[in-house]
Design a protein around this motif. Structure first.
Motif, PDB file in Angstrom:
ATOM      1  N   ALA A  76       8.497 -17.900  38.839  1.00 39.86           N
ATOM      2  CA  ALA A  76       8.223 -17.264  37.548  1.00 39.86           C
ATOM      3  C   ALA A  76       6.970 -16.393  37.587  1.00 39.86           C
ATOM      4  CB  ALA A  76       8.146 -18.267  36.409  1.00 39.86           C
ATOM      5  N   SER A  77       6.878 -15.512  36.585  1.00 40.66           N
ATOM      6  CA  SER A  77       5.879 -14.443  36.588  1.00 40.66           C
ATOM      7  C   SER A  77       4.444 -14.942  36.524  1.00 40.66           C
ATOM      8  CB  SER A  77       6.141 -13.486  35.420  1.00 40.66           C
ATOM      9  OG  SER A  77       7.212 -12.628  35.708  1.00 40.66           O
ATOM     10  N   SER A  88       3.226 -15.848  39.970  1.00 43.43           N
ATOM     11  CA  SER A  88       3.133 -14.667  40.817  1.00 43.43           C
ATOM     12  C   SER A  88       2.006 -13.741  40.380  1.00 43.43           C
ATOM     13  CB  SER A  88       4.463 -13.916  40.815  1.00 43.43           C
ATOM     14  OG  SER A  88       5.460 -14.677  41.455  1.00 43.43           O
ATOM     15  N   ALA A  89       1.749 -13.667  39.080  1.00 41.41           N
ATOM     16  CA  ALA A  89       0.639 -12.841  38.598  1.00 41.41           C
ATOM     17  C   ALA A  89      -0.694 -13.397  39.072  1.00 41.41           C
ATOM     18  CB  ALA A  89       0.674 -12.762  37.075  1.00 41.41           C
ATOM     19  N   ASP A 134       9.277  -7.872  31.177  1.00 40.92           N
ATOM     20  CA  ASP A 134       9.431  -9.291  30.846  1.00 40.92           C
ATOM     21  C   ASP A 134      10.594  -9.431  29.886  1.00 40.92           C
ATOM     22  OD1 ASP A 134       9.285 -11.901  30.019  1.00 40.92           O
ATOM     23  OD2 ASP A 134       7.164 -11.842  29.476  1.00 40.92           O
ATOM     24  N   SER A 154      12.445  -9.528  34.508  1.00 38.06           N
ATOM     25  CA  SER A 154      11.973 -10.851  34.937  1.00 38.06           C
ATOM     26  C   SER A 154      12.116 -11.825  33.776  1.00 38.06           C
ATOM     27  CB  SER A 154      10.507 -10.789  35.372  1.00 38.06           C
ATOM     28  OG  SER A 154      10.333  -9.930  36.478  1.00 38.06           O
ATOM     29  N   GLU A 205       9.957 -13.000  38.916  1.00 39.83           N
ATOM     30  CA  GLU A 205       8.543 -12.835  39.253  1.00 39.83           C
ATOM     31  C   GLU A 205       7.989 -11.419  39.212  1.00 39.83           C
ATOM     32  OE1 GLU A 205      10.329 -16.370  40.968  1.00 39.83           O
ATOM     33  OE2 GLU A 205      10.712 -14.286  41.556  1.00 39.83           O
ATOM     34  N   SER A 206       8.807 -10.406  39.407  1.00 38.16           N
ATOM     35  CA  SER A 206       8.283  -9.064  39.692  1.00 38.16           C
ATOM     36  C   SER A 206       7.419  -8.495  38.581  1.00 38.16           C
ATOM     37  CB  SER A 206       9.431  -8.100  40.007  1.00 38.16           C
ATOM     38  OG  SER A 206      10.064  -8.460  41.210  1.00 38.16           O
ATOM     39  N   TYR A 207       7.757  -8.791  37.322  1.00 36.84           N
ATOM     40  CA  TYR A 207       6.934  -8.259  36.232  1.00 36.84           C
ATOM     41  C   TYR A 207       5.501  -8.771  36.349  1.00 36.84           C
ATOM     42  CZ  TYR A 207       5.138  -7.021  31.652  1.00 36.84           C
ATOM     43  OH  TYR A 207       4.365  -6.500  30.640  1.00 36.84           O
ATOM     44  N   GLY A 208       5.338 -10.040  36.681  1.00 35.42           N
ATOM     45  CA  GLY A 208       3.989 -10.593  36.841  1.00 35.42           C
ATOM     46  C   GLY A 208       3.226  -9.913  37.957  1.00 35.42           C
ATOM     47  N   TYR A 255       2.374  -6.328  36.710  1.00 38.27           N
ATOM     48  CA  TYR A 255       1.359  -6.353  35.657  1.00 38.27           C
ATOM     49  C   TYR A 255      -0.022  -6.661  36.236  1.00 38.27           C
ATOM     50  CZ  TYR A 255      -0.985  -7.316  31.246  1.00 38.27           C
ATOM     51  OH  TYR A 255      -1.862  -7.280  30.198  1.00 38.27           O
ATOM     52  N   SER A 309       8.848  -3.856  44.231  1.00 41.60           N
ATOM     53  CA  SER A 309       9.655  -5.068  44.303  1.00 41.60           C
ATOM     54  C   SER A 309      10.967  -4.737  45.012  1.00 41.60           C
ATOM     55  CB  SER A 309       9.949  -5.600  42.900  1.00 41.60           C
ATOM     56  OG  SER A 309      10.909  -6.646  42.945  1.00 41.60           O
TER      57      SER A 309
END
Length: 418
Positions: free
Chosen positions: A210-211, A214-215, A257, A329, A356-359, A362, A377
């Motif tokens: 989850a984001s 990963s963020a 997101d 995501s 995850e990619s949005y995190g 961002y 990504s």
């Protein structure tokens, strides 16, 4: 590592200084040397140095006689003239013991002067102390003026994504031990570019999907390793109706997101009111230069066939393809056609769903100081987001996403610090 400039015209002294620099710079023999003030000013016109080691008795330009006023002029110019990038610190070094006037000028500017002597190593200890201090300050503050690593790679899972990614890159990886970070394990390796250049890579995987995870990981990677390019590889769900096959590579042209928004009740007077979701999608877009690279790779059918042939495990009968389009995501695995339809209602050309990619995007977008030049990504479809989900193609999908990334790193990116 520190970025150091030596301004000196005595080869013997330069050799000794470089020896002291061992362990504080990437390669002591590669530390730039300027034999005149004019050359030093040119070097400081396009690069910020952590430290300039300046001979106090040096010519203004090559072929002229040395004069201590030149070092004094250099210090004034780099401080006052906006054409030059002022280094963090300057240390004066000299054999002469009778330069009291110029030593006083340096000390008034809070700069240190070292007395160089063939039979006395006191100056080496003093220089070593200054290097230790600058290294500690830089590390604690996270200050950098250049990219320390060429590429950072983030995966959401250790198995199969990260393990297969490392194997696919085909190099020896070494653990990077950080005394002040024991929650993440980092790995480093070096790839060879198509021009023979060394490409420094660092990788890691998140402790959970989850984001948010990963963020947080992306923020640590950027602050610690200052990568020029940031990649996320791994697996995702491809959406039917886009001619996406198992293992196909999905590159996010925009990512958002999928759960950002508001849940709202309809018919509030009912005992069981209907709930609707009003999205608040805030997309982050892939850099146009990178998107152009991906679009060109879509047509390289021979390359894609070679990548597919390079995998020996379970793989589909369909050819490998690359798809570029919007991705979203979400914080949970989705196997509901209704939920997918709700997402597609707000992005008709949606090609994939992951977690995850949005995190990652961002965190990279909001990073301070030196941000990655590109964030990308690259995830491959291990399932088609339906009730028939299976794990059989996860290794193949992990491999194809890593293989495309490897090709891009080695053949498409620019590394102007080499």
């Amino acid at each position: 590592m520190l970025k150091v400039l030596i301004v000196d015209d005595t080869q013997e002294k330069i050799i000794e200084i470089r020896r002291v620099l061992t362990g504080f710079v990437d390669e002591p023999d590669d530390v730039p040397i300027c034999g005149s003030i004019r050359d030093a000013l040119k070097a400081c016109s396009n690069t910020r140095y952590d430290l300039v080691i300046l001979d106090l008795f040096i010519p203004y330009k090559a072929g002229e006689d040395p004069n201590p006023t030149n070092a004094q002029s250099f210090l004034k110019l780099i401080k006052e003239d906006d054409d030059y990038i002022c280094p963090v610190f300057v240390i004066g070094i000299t054999r002469a013991q009778d330069l009291t006037e110029y030593k006083s000028f340096f000390e008034a500017e809070t700069m240190q002067v070292l007395y160089y002597a063939d039979n006395d190593d006191t100056w080496k200890g003093q220089l070593n102390n200054r290097l230790n201090y600058l290294t500690g300050v830089k590390r604690k503050l996270g200050i950098t003026y250049e990219y320390d690593y060429d590429v950072a790679i983030i995966n959401a899972l250790q198995t199969p994504e990260h393990e297969i990614m490392k194997e696919t890159l085909g190099t020896e990886w070494k653990e990077v031990n950080l005394d002040d970070d024991k929650t993440t394990t980092y790995y480093a390796t070096v790839l060879k570019g198509d021009g023979g250049e060394n490409i420094k890579c660092v990788s890691c995987y998140a402790s959970q999907m989850a984001s948010i995870a990963s963020a947080a990981l992306t923020t640590k990677m950027i602050l610690r390793f200052h990568p020029r390019y940031l990649f996320m590889t791994g697996i995702c769900a491809g959406l039917k109706g886009n001619n996406i096959g198992f293992g196909d590579v999905l590159v996010a042209s925009q990512v958002w997101d999928g759960m950002s928004g508001k849940f709202k009740e309809l018919n509030k007077e009912d005992a069981d009111p209907e709930m609707i979701f009003e999205p608040d999608y805030r997309q982050i877009t892939l850099d146009a230069d990178m998107q152009n690279i991906i679009n060109r790779l879509k047509d390289k059918k021979e390359l894609l066939a070679q990548i597919k042939d390079g995998f020996s495990g379970a793989k589909p009968d369909t050819p490998l393809n690359i798809h570029v389009g919007p991705m979203t995501s979400v914080p949970a695995v989705i196997a509901s056609e209704k939920k997918i339809a709700d997402l597609k209602a707000h992005a008709r050309k949606l090609i994939g769903i992951e977690m995850e990619s949005y995190g990652v995007f961002y965190a990279a977008e909001q990073a301070h100081r030196l941000r990655p030049k590109y964030t990308i990504s690259i995830k491959s479809a291990s399932d088609l987001a339906d009730k028939d989900k299976t794990d059989i193609y996860q290794p193949y999908a992990s491999y194809t996403s890593a293989a495309i990334m490897k090709y891009i790193i080695e053949n498409e990116l620019e590394f102007d610090n080499h």
